[in-house]
Design a protein around this motif. Structure first.
Motif, PDB file in Angstrom:
ATOM      1  N   ILE A 109       0.835  -1.200   0.000  1.00 12.70           N
ATOM      2  CA  ILE A 109       0.000   0.000   0.000  1.00 12.70           C
ATOM      3  C   ILE A 109       0.871   1.251   0.000  1.00 12.70           C
ATOM      4  CG2 ILE A 109      -1.787   1.296   1.237  1.00 12.70           C
ATOM      5  CD1 ILE A 109      -2.678  -1.413   2.454  1.00 12.70           C
ATOM      6  N   SER A 110       0.617   2.128  -0.951  1.00 10.87           N
ATOM      7  CA  SER A 110       1.307   3.409  -1.017  1.00 10.87           C
ATOM      8  C   SER A 110       0.719   4.380   0.003  1.00 10.87           C
ATOM      9  CB  SER A 110       1.168   3.998  -2.424  1.00 10.87           C
ATOM     10  OG  SER A 110       1.575   5.350  -2.450  1.00 10.87           O
ATOM     11  N   HIS A 111      -0.610   4.513   0.003  1.00 12.32           N
ATOM     12  CA  HIS A 111      -1.305   5.395   0.933  1.00 12.32           C
ATOM     13  C   HIS A 111      -2.812   5.145   0.855  1.00 12.32           C
ATOM     14  CE1 HIS A 111      -1.155   7.577  -2.899  1.00 12.32           C
ATOM     15  NE2 HIS A 111      -2.283   8.138  -2.535  1.00 12.32           N
ATOM     16  N   VAL A 112      -3.518   5.638   1.870  1.00 16.17           N
ATOM     17  CA  VAL A 112      -4.970   5.494   1.920  1.00 16.17           C
ATOM     18  C   VAL A 112      -5.571   6.838   2.317  1.00 16.17           C
ATOM     19  CG1 VAL A 112      -6.928   4.221   2.865  1.00 16.17           C
ATOM     20  CG2 VAL A 112      -4.699   3.094   2.681  1.00 16.17           C
ATOM     21  N   LEU A 113      -6.528   7.299   1.528  1.00 20.21           N
ATOM     22  CA  LEU A 113      -7.258   8.529   1.817  1.00 20.21           C
ATOM     23  C   LEU A 113      -8.682   8.178   2.235  1.00 20.21           C
ATOM     24  CD1 LEU A 113      -6.134  10.580  -1.303  1.00 20.21           C
ATOM     25  CD2 LEU A 113      -5.138  10.624   0.993  1.00 20.21           C
ATOM     26  N   PHE A 114      -9.122   8.763   3.329  1.00 19.54           N
ATOM     27  CA  PHE A 114     -10.484   8.586   3.815  1.00 19.54           C
ATOM     28  C   PHE A 114     -11.187   9.932   3.745  1.00 19.54           C
ATOM     29  CE2 PHE A 114      -7.914   5.467   5.995  1.00 19.54           C
ATOM     30  CZ  PHE A 114      -8.683   4.323   5.986  1.00 19.54           C
ATOM     31  N   GLN A 147      -4.841   0.380  13.974  1.00 20.72           N
ATOM     32  CA  GLN A 147      -5.123  -0.765  14.840  1.00 20.72           C
ATOM     33  C   GLN A 147      -4.986  -2.097  14.108  1.00 20.72           C
ATOM     34  OE1 GLN A 147      -9.083   0.316  16.035  1.00 20.72           O
ATOM     35  NE2 GLN A 147      -8.376   1.939  17.389  1.00 20.72           N
ATOM     36  N   MET A 148      -4.737  -2.041  12.804  1.00 24.24           N
ATOM     37  CA  MET A 148      -4.654  -3.269  12.010  1.00 24.24           C
ATOM     38  C   MET A 148      -3.214  -3.776  11.951  1.00 24.24           C
ATOM     39  SD  MET A 148      -7.424  -2.293   9.054  1.00 24.24           S
ATOM     40  CE  MET A 148      -7.218  -3.824   8.159  1.00 24.24           C
ATOM     41  N   ASN A 149      -3.060  -5.073  12.018  1.00 26.38           N
ATOM     42  CA  ASN A 149      -1.753  -5.711  12.009  1.00 26.38           C
ATOM     43  C   ASN A 149      -1.003  -5.396  10.709  1.00 26.38           C
ATOM     44  OD1 ASN A 149       0.302  -7.352  12.979  1.00 26.38           O
ATOM     45  ND2 ASN A 149      -0.531  -9.178  11.989  1.00 26.38           N
ATOM     46  N   GLY A 150       0.217  -4.856  10.846  1.00 25.18           N
ATOM     47  CA  GLY A 150       1.067  -4.581   9.702  1.00 25.18           C
ATOM     48  C   GLY A 150       0.862  -3.212   9.074  1.00 25.18           C
ATOM     49  N   TRP A 151      -0.039  -2.408   9.594  1.00 23.19           N
ATOM     50  CA  TRP A 151      -0.368  -1.118   8.989  1.00 23.19           C
ATOM     51  C   TRP A 151       0.352   0.063   9.651  1.00 23.19           C
ATOM     52  CZ3 TRP A 151      -4.647   0.283   5.536  1.00 23.19           C
ATOM     53  CH2 TRP A 151      -5.162  -0.829   4.847  1.00 23.19           C
ATOM     54  N   THR A 152       1.268  -0.154  10.550  1.00 25.96           N
ATOM     55  CA  THR A 152       1.934   0.913  11.291  1.00 25.96           C
ATOM     56  C   THR A 152       2.538   1.983  10.389  1.00 25.96           C
ATOM     57  OG1 THR A 152       2.428  -0.615  13.080  1.00 25.96           O
ATOM     58  CG2 THR A 152       3.744   1.401  12.992  1.00 25.96           C
ATOM     59  N   HIS A 153       3.138   1.584   9.284  1.00 27.09           N
ATOM     60  CA  HIS A 153       3.851   2.531   8.428  1.00 27.09           C
ATOM     61  C   HIS A 153       3.078   2.897   7.157  1.00 27.09           C
ATOM     62  CE1 HIS A 153       7.229   2.224  11.084  1.00 27.09           C
ATOM     63  NE2 HIS A 153       7.177   0.906  10.988  1.00 27.09           N
ATOM     64  N   VAL A 154       1.819   2.511   7.059  1.00 27.22           N
ATOM     65  CA  VAL A 154       1.002   2.882   5.906  1.00 27.22           C
ATOM     66  C   VAL A 154       0.515   4.321   6.110  1.00 27.22           C
ATOM     67  CG1 VAL A 154      -1.113   2.423   4.615  1.00 27.22           C
ATOM     68  CG2 VAL A 154       0.248   0.500   5.472  1.00 27.22           C
ATOM     69  N   PRO A 155       0.831   5.241   5.194  1.00 27.76           N
ATOM     70  CA  PRO A 155       0.361   6.619   5.329  1.00 27.76           C
ATOM     71  C   PRO A 155      -1.160   6.697   5.103  1.00 27.76           C
ATOM     72  CG  PRO A 155       2.234   6.497   3.819  1.00 27.76           C
ATOM     73  CD  PRO A 155       1.774   5.099   4.073  1.00 27.76           C
ATOM     74  N   VAL A 156      -1.844   7.314   6.042  1.00 26.36           N
ATOM     75  CA  VAL A 156      -3.298   7.473   5.941  1.00 26.36           C
ATOM     76  C   VAL A 156      -3.663   8.927   6.246  1.00 26.36           C
ATOM     77  CG1 VAL A 156      -3.810   5.070   6.526  1.00 26.36           C
ATOM     78  CG2 VAL A 156      -3.666   6.771   8.350  1.00 26.36           C
ATOM     79  N   MET A 157      -4.771   9.375   5.678  1.00 24.56           N
ATOM     80  CA  MET A 157      -5.213  10.743   5.915  1.00 24.56           C
ATOM     81  C   MET A 157      -6.733  10.820   5.803  1.00 24.56           C
ATOM     82  SD  MET A 157      -4.209  14.212   3.859  1.00 24.56           S
ATOM     83  CE  MET A 157      -2.545  14.282   4.503  1.00 24.56           C
ATOM     84  N   CYS A 158      -7.323  11.631   6.670  1.00 25.40           N
ATOM     85  CA  CYS A 158      -8.766  11.891   6.633  1.00 25.40           C
ATOM     86  C   CYS A 158      -9.015  13.290   6.082  1.00 25.40           C
ATOM     87  CB  CYS A 158      -9.365  11.821   8.028  1.00 25.40           C
ATOM     88  SG  CYS A 158      -9.376  10.186   8.748  1.00 25.40           S
ATOM     89  N   MET A 159     -10.159  13.449   5.435  1.00 24.21           N
ATOM     90  CA  MET A 159     -10.565  14.748   4.906  1.00 24.21           C
ATOM     91  C   MET A 159     -12.074  14.809   4.770  1.00 24.21           C
ATOM     92  SD  MET A 159      -9.136  13.938   1.124  1.00 24.21           S
ATOM     93  CE  MET A 159      -7.697  13.288   1.901  1.00 24.21           C
TER      94      MET A 159
END
Length: 124
Positions: A41-46, A63-75
């Motif tokens: 995963i490159s990134h996830v936008l919500f 809170q998901m296993n393995g997602w610590t370094h996945v960039p996420v952002m809300c808007m």
């Protein structure tokens, strides 16, 4: 190839527990249907509609296993008159071997109305 994986869902009420539960269900389904690993995963936008402010959907990813370094952002979603209320949308960008027409976009609850053309492929 890097591709986008779309999804959306709705909640009944503006409650953090409901926002988190529906977002987690959506993310899990997108990942499972498309065989995506967190490392791909490159990134996830919500995005959320204006009537949702009880919680950050991106918090689920932490809170998901393995997602610590996945960039996420809300808007915030654009507030278009008569648009679908209480809606959470996601755009996940990930590396995949799937071709564009093999990607499974996921829509739950009232959000099925957003892309009936895609949900009919799944027999929904």
């Amino acid at each position: 190839m890097i591709r986008g994986f779309r999804g959306a869902t709705t909640v009944v009420e503006n409650k953090e527990s409901e926002i988190m539960a529906e977002t987690k269900k959506l993310i899990i389904e997108i990942v499972e249907k498309n065989n995506i690993e967190p490392e791909d995963i490159s990134h996830v936008l919500f995005s959320v509609t204006d009537d949702l402010n009880a919680g950050f959907p991106a918090k689920v990813a932490r809170q998901m296993n393995g997602w610590t370094h996945v960039p996420v952002m809300c808007m915030r979603e654009i507030n278009v008159p008569n648009s679908l209320p209480l809606c959470i949308r996601v755009m996940m960008v990930a590396e995949t071997e799937l071709s564009q027409n093999e990607i499974h976009h996921v829509f739950f609850n009232e959000a099925i109305k957003l892309r009936p053309d895609l949900t009919q492929e799944e027999g929904v």
